[in-house]
Each structure stands twice: as C-alpha cells, then as structure tokens.
Design a protein around this motif. Sequence first.
Motif, PDB file in Angstrom:
ATOM      1  N   GLU A   1       0.855  -1.183   0.000  1.00 45.97           N
ATOM      2  CA  GLU A   1       0.000   0.000   0.000  1.00 45.97           C
ATOM      3  C   GLU A   1       0.895   1.239   0.000  1.00 45.97           C
ATOM      4  O   GLU A   1       1.681   1.445   0.928  1.00 45.97           O
ATOM      5  N   ILE A   2       0.808   2.030  -1.058  1.00 50.50           N
ATOM      6  CA  ILE A   2       1.625   3.239  -1.150  1.00 50.50           C
ATOM      7  C   ILE A   2       1.038   4.296  -0.227  1.00 50.50           C
ATOM      8  O   ILE A   2      -0.156   4.591  -0.262  1.00 50.50           O
ATOM      9  N   ASP A   3       1.910   4.858   0.616  1.00 44.98           N
ATOM     10  CA  ASP A   3       1.499   5.904   1.552  1.00 44.98           C
ATOM     11  C   ASP A   3       1.611   7.251   0.840  1.00 44.98           C
ATOM     12  O   ASP A   3       2.680   7.857   0.796  1.00 44.98           O
ATOM     13  N   LEU A   4       0.507   7.680   0.261  1.00 44.67           N
ATOM     14  CA  LEU A   4       0.521   8.891  -0.558  1.00 44.67           C
ATOM     15  C   LEU A   4       0.950  10.112   0.256  1.00 44.67           C
ATOM     16  O   LEU A   4       1.647  11.004  -0.248  1.00 44.67           O
ATOM     17  N   ALA A   5       0.550  10.166   1.526  1.00 48.48           N
ATOM     18  CA  ALA A   5       0.892  11.316   2.365  1.00 48.48           C
ATOM     19  C   ALA A   5       2.397  11.400   2.625  1.00 48.48           C
ATOM     20  O   ALA A   5       2.937  12.489   2.845  1.00 48.48           O
ATOM     21  N   ALA A   6       3.077  10.266   2.598  1.00 51.68           N
ATOM     22  CA  ALA A   6       4.520  10.247   2.865  1.00 51.68           C
ATOM     23  C   ALA A   6       5.349  10.412   1.600  1.00 51.68           C
ATOM     24  O   ALA A   6       6.577  10.542   1.678  1.00 51.68           O
ATOM     25  N   CYS A   7       4.710  10.392   0.426  1.00 51.27           N
ATOM     26  CA  CYS A   7       5.436  10.577  -0.835  1.00 51.27           C
ATOM     27  C   CYS A   7       5.808  12.056  -0.990  1.00 51.27           C
ATOM     28  O   CYS A   7       5.026  12.947  -0.644  1.00 51.27           O
TER      29      CYS A   7
ATOM     30  N   ILE B   1      11.556  12.083  -6.658  1.00 52.96           N
ATOM     31  CA  ILE B   1      10.294  11.601  -6.090  1.00 52.96           C
ATOM     32  C   ILE B   1      10.629  10.514  -5.078  1.00 52.96           C
ATOM     33  O   ILE B   1      11.221   9.493  -5.416  1.00 52.96           O
ATOM     34  N   THR B   2      10.265  10.771  -3.823  1.00 51.23           N
ATOM     35  CA  THR B   2      10.438   9.770  -2.774  1.00 51.23           C
ATOM     36  C   THR B   2       9.108   9.055  -2.573  1.00 51.23           C
ATOM     37  O   THR B   2       8.098   9.686  -2.263  1.00 51.23           O
ATOM     38  N   VAL B   3       9.141   7.742  -2.770  1.00 48.43           N
ATOM     39  CA  VAL B   3       7.931   6.923  -2.669  1.00 48.43           C
ATOM     40  C   VAL B   3       8.039   6.058  -1.417  1.00 48.43           C
ATOM     41  O   VAL B   3       9.071   5.420  -1.172  1.00 48.43           O
ATOM     42  N   SER B   4       6.984   6.061  -0.613  1.00 52.42           N
ATOM     43  CA  SER B   4       6.952   5.262   0.613  1.00 52.42           C
ATOM     44  C   SER B   4       5.741   4.337   0.580  1.00 52.42           C
ATOM     45  O   SER B   4       4.671   4.715   0.110  1.00 52.42           O
ATOM     46  N   TRP B   5       5.926   3.119   1.088  1.00 51.75           N
ATOM     47  CA  TRP B   5       4.833   2.147   1.083  1.00 51.75           C
ATOM     48  C   TRP B   5       4.950   1.221   2.298  1.00 51.75           C
ATOM     49  O   TRP B   5       5.946   1.245   3.033  1.00 51.75           O
ATOM     50  N   LYS B   6       3.916   0.430   2.526  1.00 54.86           N
ATOM     51  CA  LYS B   6       3.912  -0.536   3.619  1.00 54.86           C
ATOM     52  C   LYS B   6       3.109  -1.749   3.193  1.00 54.86           C
ATOM     53  O   LYS B   6       2.296  -1.690   2.263  1.00 54.86           O
TER      54      LYS B   6
ATOM     55  N   ALA C   1      14.278  -1.823   1.058  1.00 50.65           N
ATOM     56  CA  ALA C   1      13.536  -1.014   2.029  1.00 50.65           C
ATOM     57  C   ALA C   1      12.116  -0.767   1.529  1.00 50.65           C
ATOM     58  O   ALA C   1      11.747  -1.150   0.416  1.00 50.65           O
ATOM     59  N   THR C   2      11.321  -0.105   2.357  1.00 57.74           N
ATOM     60  CA  THR C   2       9.948   0.252   1.978  1.00 57.74           C
ATOM     61  C   THR C   2       9.865   1.723   1.585  1.00 57.74           C
ATOM     62  O   THR C   2       8.825   2.363   1.743  1.00 57.74           O
ATOM     63  N   GLU C   3      10.965   2.240   1.082  1.00 59.92           N
ATOM     64  CA  GLU C   3      11.009   3.623   0.588  1.00 59.92           C
ATOM     65  C   GLU C   3      12.088   3.707  -0.484  1.00 59.92           C
ATOM     66  O   GLU C   3      13.124   3.049  -0.389  1.00 59.92           O
ATOM     67  N   TYR C   4      11.828   4.499  -1.491  1.00 62.38           N
ATOM     68  CA  TYR C   4      12.810   4.647  -2.568  1.00 62.38           C
ATOM     69  C   TYR C   4      12.685   6.041  -3.166  1.00 62.38           C
ATOM     70  O   TYR C   4      11.578   6.582  -3.285  1.00 62.38           O
ATOM     71  N   THR C   5      13.833   6.621  -3.530  1.00 63.12           N
ATOM     72  CA  THR C   5      13.854   7.947  -4.132  1.00 63.12           C
ATOM     73  C   THR C   5      14.306   7.858  -5.585  1.00 63.12           C
ATOM     74  O   THR C   5      15.413   7.394  -5.868  1.00 63.12           O
ATOM     75  N   LEU C   6      13.432   8.277  -6.481  1.00 64.79           N
ATOM     76  CA  LEU C   6      13.783   8.412  -7.899  1.00 64.79           C
ATOM     77  C   LEU C   6      14.417   9.780  -8.077  1.00 64.79           C
ATOM     78  O   LEU C   6      13.779  10.802  -7.820  1.00 64.79           O
ATOM     79  N   SER C   7      15.656   9.813  -8.524  1.00 64.41           N
ATOM     80  CA  SER C   7      16.368  11.086  -8.628  1.00 64.41           C
ATOM     81  C   SER C   7      16.755  11.366 -10.076  1.00 64.41           C
ATOM     82  O   SER C   7      16.759  10.476 -10.929  1.00 64.41           O
TER      83      SER C   7
ATOM     84  N   ALA D   1       5.570  -6.562  -4.248  1.00 63.03           N
ATOM     85  CA  ALA D   1       6.368  -7.295  -3.253  1.00 63.03           C
ATOM     86  C   ALA D   1       6.729  -8.672  -3.797  1.00 63.03           C
ATOM     87  O   ALA D   1       5.934  -9.319  -4.478  1.00 63.03           O
ATOM     88  N   CYS D   2       7.946  -9.130  -3.482  1.00 68.40           N
ATOM     89  CA  CYS D   2       8.425 -10.429  -3.978  1.00 68.40           C
ATOM     90  C   CYS D   2       9.049 -11.218  -2.831  1.00 68.40           C
ATOM     91  O   CYS D   2       9.788 -10.653  -2.016  1.00 68.40           O
ATOM     92  N   ASN D   3       8.748 -12.517  -2.767  1.00 68.87           N
ATOM     93  CA  ASN D   3       9.504 -13.386  -1.870  1.00 68.87           C
ATOM     94  C   ASN D   3      10.545 -14.133  -2.706  1.00 68.87           C
ATOM     95  O   ASN D   3      10.782 -13.788  -3.863  1.00 68.87           O
ATOM     96  N   LYS D   4      11.144 -15.164  -2.131  1.00 69.16           N
ATOM     97  CA  LYS D   4      12.229 -15.857  -2.842  1.00 69.16           C
ATOM     98  C   LYS D   4      11.762 -16.557  -4.102  1.00 69.16           C
ATOM     99  O   LYS D   4      12.548 -16.841  -5.002  1.00 69.16           O
ATOM    100  N   ALA D   5      10.457 -16.837  -4.178  1.00 69.61           N
ATOM    101  CA  ALA D   5       9.978 -17.660  -5.289  1.00 69.61           C
ATOM    102  C   ALA D   5       9.012 -16.957  -6.226  1.00 69.61           C
ATOM    103  O   ALA D   5       8.959 -17.273  -7.409  1.00 69.61           O
ATOM    104  N   VAL D   6       8.236 -16.015  -5.731  1.00 64.61           N
ATOM    105  CA  VAL D   6       7.149 -15.481  -6.553  1.00 64.61           C
ATOM    106  C   VAL D   6       6.919 -14.013  -6.230  1.00 64.61           C
ATOM    107  O   VAL D   6       7.205 -13.545  -5.129  1.00 64.61           O
ATOM    108  N   ALA D   7       6.411 -13.289  -7.228  1.00 63.34           N
ATOM    109  CA  ALA D   7       6.063 -11.878  -7.065  1.00 63.34           C
ATOM    110  C   ALA D   7       4.561 -11.750  -6.896  1.00 63.34           C
ATOM    111  O   ALA D   7       3.779 -12.492  -7.503  1.00 63.34           O
ATOM    112  N   GLY D   8       4.151 -10.802  -6.063  1.00 59.45           N
ATOM    113  CA  GLY D   8       2.734 -10.581  -5.826  1.00 59.45           C
ATOM    114  C   GLY D   8       2.135  -9.599  -6.815  1.00 59.45           C
ATOM    115  O   GLY D   8       2.772  -9.182  -7.782  1.00 59.45           O
ATOM    116  N   GLU D   9       0.890  -9.237  -6.560  1.00 61.32           N
ATOM    117  CA  GLU D   9       0.207  -8.262  -7.394  1.00 61.32           C
ATOM    118  C   GLU D   9       0.798  -6.872  -7.142  1.00 61.32           C
ATOM    119  O   GLU D   9       1.330  -6.576  -6.075  1.00 61.32           O
TER     120      GLU D   9
END
Length: 494
Positions: A169-175, A182-187, A227-233, A248-256
Amino acid sequence: MDEQRETLQRIVSTLANKNDEIHNFIDMLNHTIKNVQVNSSNVISELDKEFDGLYSILHEMKGSMANTIQQEEAHKIQALQDQLSQCSNALESSEELLELAAQSLDIKDPVEFLQAARQIKDRVTMASAFRISLKPKVSDSMTHLMVDFALERRMLQAVKFLPVPKPPEIDLAACLVADNCITVSWKMPEEDSRIDHFVLEYRKTNFDGLPRVKDEQRWELIDYIKATEYTLSGLKFDTKYINIRVQACNKAVAGEYSDPVTLETKAFVFSLDSTSSHLNLKVEDTYVEWDPTGGKGQEKIKGKENKSRSGAPSPKRTSNSARSSLRGSRDHFAGESYTVLGDTAIQSGQHYWEVKAQKDCKSYSMGVTYRNMGKFDQLGKTNSSWCIHINNWLQTTLSAKHNNKTKTLDIPVPDRIGVYCDFDGGQLAFYNANSKELIHTFRTKFTQPLLPGFMIWCGGLTVSTGLQVPSAVKTLQKSENGLSVSTSSLNNIA
C-alpha cells in the motif's frame, strides 16, 4: 438562453470526460483479459516444468536405489558362493580322509597301523573341515534397503500453490516530490517475514486519472529494493504527472502490484524556437550553436519542415503550432542580435531552468524578454529584457544587463547556471547550478508574458528544462527578499 447554453456545455464536457474514462477502463479491461490468458498459459507451462523436474528426480532416485539393491544382491551372492566353494572343497577333503581312515582300520600289522594312524591324525589336525565357519557370512535379509515414502507422500499431497505476497500500500501522504526527485513510501497490509525485496515501476503521463493502456510511455522498472522507501532522482519533469506502483516479492514469486498512484510533477518545459532565431545559430530542441555558415543549416531544417507540412500534422507539430500562435509570428533575429528565444511564455508562477555553455564559448547571455523584442535588439539592451552576460575574450567577465546598462559582477563564472523566474513576485535570479550560490537578482514588476532568451556567439549552449525550482533556491529566495541585491544597486538597471 446563454446561461442554459453554458450549463449544457458543462454537461457535454462532463459527459465527454466520463466517456473518455470509460473508454480507458474498457481498454484496461481488454488488456487485463489478454494478460490473464498469457499469464495462465505461462503458469501452466511452469507447472509442467516443475512436475517434469519432479518426475525426473524420482526416476533418477529409483534408478539409483535399484542399482544399490542390485549391488547388495551381487555382493551377498558372491560372498555365499565363495563360502559354498570353501565348504565343498573341505567336504571333498574330509570324505577322502574318512575313506583312508576306514582302510587303515583293516591293517593287521601293529607297526604299519600305528604309522597310518599317526598320518591320519596329522591330516585331520590340518583338515580344512575343522577350520571353516559353518555360519553364513551374510544373511538373506534385504529389509535394510526397504523404503517408506509415507512422509514424502503426505508432503506431496500437501503441496499447494506458493503463498503470494499481498500488494503493498503506497502511503501517498509520505510521498514527496521535490528537486526533480520523487520519494515513494509504502507498507505491507500485514507483516510478512518472507518478503525478500520490492519492485517499483513508474511511468510519465499527462493524465491525472487511472493509468492508461494506449498512447502511454512504457513502465520503467527499479528492481531489488530492500527497504519500503525509494527515491527516484535526476528526473526530467516533461509531463504533468507520473504513475507509480510497487510489487512485493519473496524468494519464489512476485505478488500483485499495488494500486497505482498519480503524483503531479510541475515543471517548466520549453524548447528553443528555431523559427525566429538568428540565421547564424543552429537550433535543435534545447541546444543552440553558433553557425558561421550563415544559416545554411537552418535553411536545410526549414526545408524539411516545409516538406513535412504537406502531410497530416503530427501531434507534436500541432503542439508547436499552438505555441507559435500564442507567441505570434515574428521575423528572424538579424544583425548582431545572435538571439534565440524559448517557445513557451511565462505568464505566472515560479519557474527554473539551467544553462551550460561549451568550454570554447566566447560570448553568451541568458535571461528573459517580453515578446516585443525587435529583430535587431539584443538581450539586456532594451527596457523589456533582463540577462547576465559572459564574455570570454582575453579575460573572462560576468555582468548583469538591463535597459542598455551593465553592472560587472565580481563572481567566478560557473560551468552551469540556473535561471529562476518568479513572475508574480517580480524576480529574475541567477544561480550557480552546482552550489546554488546566488549570482545576481533583478527585481521589477513584470507586466507582460516573458520568454526565455539566449544570445550566443562562437560556441554552443545546452538548456535543461523540465526542472523544478530547487529547494535550496526557494530557501535562498526567502532569505534574499528585502535585501538590497535589487536592480536599484545598478542605478535603476531593472
């Protein structure tokens, strides 16, 4: 009547926008259906590969274990056959000795009998029948090579599809959107210790609604984010908005992917106007170069443009035409006015762009001007243009110019200069684009739309647009307000 017409026009506009949204949604649904079909086929193919791999491993294990059993069988049979051979030899020798002993019992001569008895005794003592073991060296049991796959069978029966990570879930208020970053934050919606990394995708767009399928740029991908935050510069904000989604991805599969968010990317974007530039300047998008051939390169470009106008206009050309209509038609700059203007006017707000000169550039200026600049006018020599000028003849000088008045600035010339224009606040400031140190500020009241202006003689200039006003410049502007770095210090130069 007019009020009803206006109301109807608003209804029509609203309906048209809604229809456009529905068309976009239909395109997205069709695109999703195709993706479902393709992805299902891919998953079934991967399932076949996994089961084929499992079958192959089981077949290899069966062959290996069968080979072990066969080797054990051969070993036991060989050991028993060796023991059987030894027993047969011992039995043959024992029977021969038994027959000799029976014959000796019939000897009548005492001396001969004693001699025969002694020989038989010696041979019995050395007989192999008394030295061999009458216990089998190996047993006939093969139970130590039995297998029980009950546990494995239960494990296989319990095999299910891999647990797929839930969409973040992208935290729009923290972006945060600032300084062309652009700093993007999610949880995650819930704690998941199996998450290995995240994937972030972004795409530029001019639409503020849901991401579109057609007529859009491709998604750019950033992989293996821990991490759960990334900055596009280092982004160029050459569109109004940017779509962002995270996976989100684990060792075997990526989620939606997460629900995409749309962030506004405000910036001033313009190109250099080759239709009015001096014929001794070679102009290409945001680059201008002194052309001693007297405009032959421009005539070649112009010829291509005229040829292309014979066909249907492209969207880009239509956009340029709209800009031209806003600017109005004008003649090429001539004489010693080696000038080129931007193709987009500033009518309000705060804007920023940067200029970098080639090392061999002898003389150049940058600033702004009203549209009424004459074909022979030079930047800074009219009351409707403001600029700084760099002269690299003999020695390097930096000066501020307006209304044909000049003030020399005792500041080293940076290799990259930032131009800040606050139309409503009446400020035009120049900065060292690297250190963000202030070079000079003009203060006035702008009464007409402004066009970015550039003068170049011997060399070339590269203009960087699509830039936000840097935070450092905003901070400096606040501190500079009220200080006497205005045009009054230039004897009313502004």
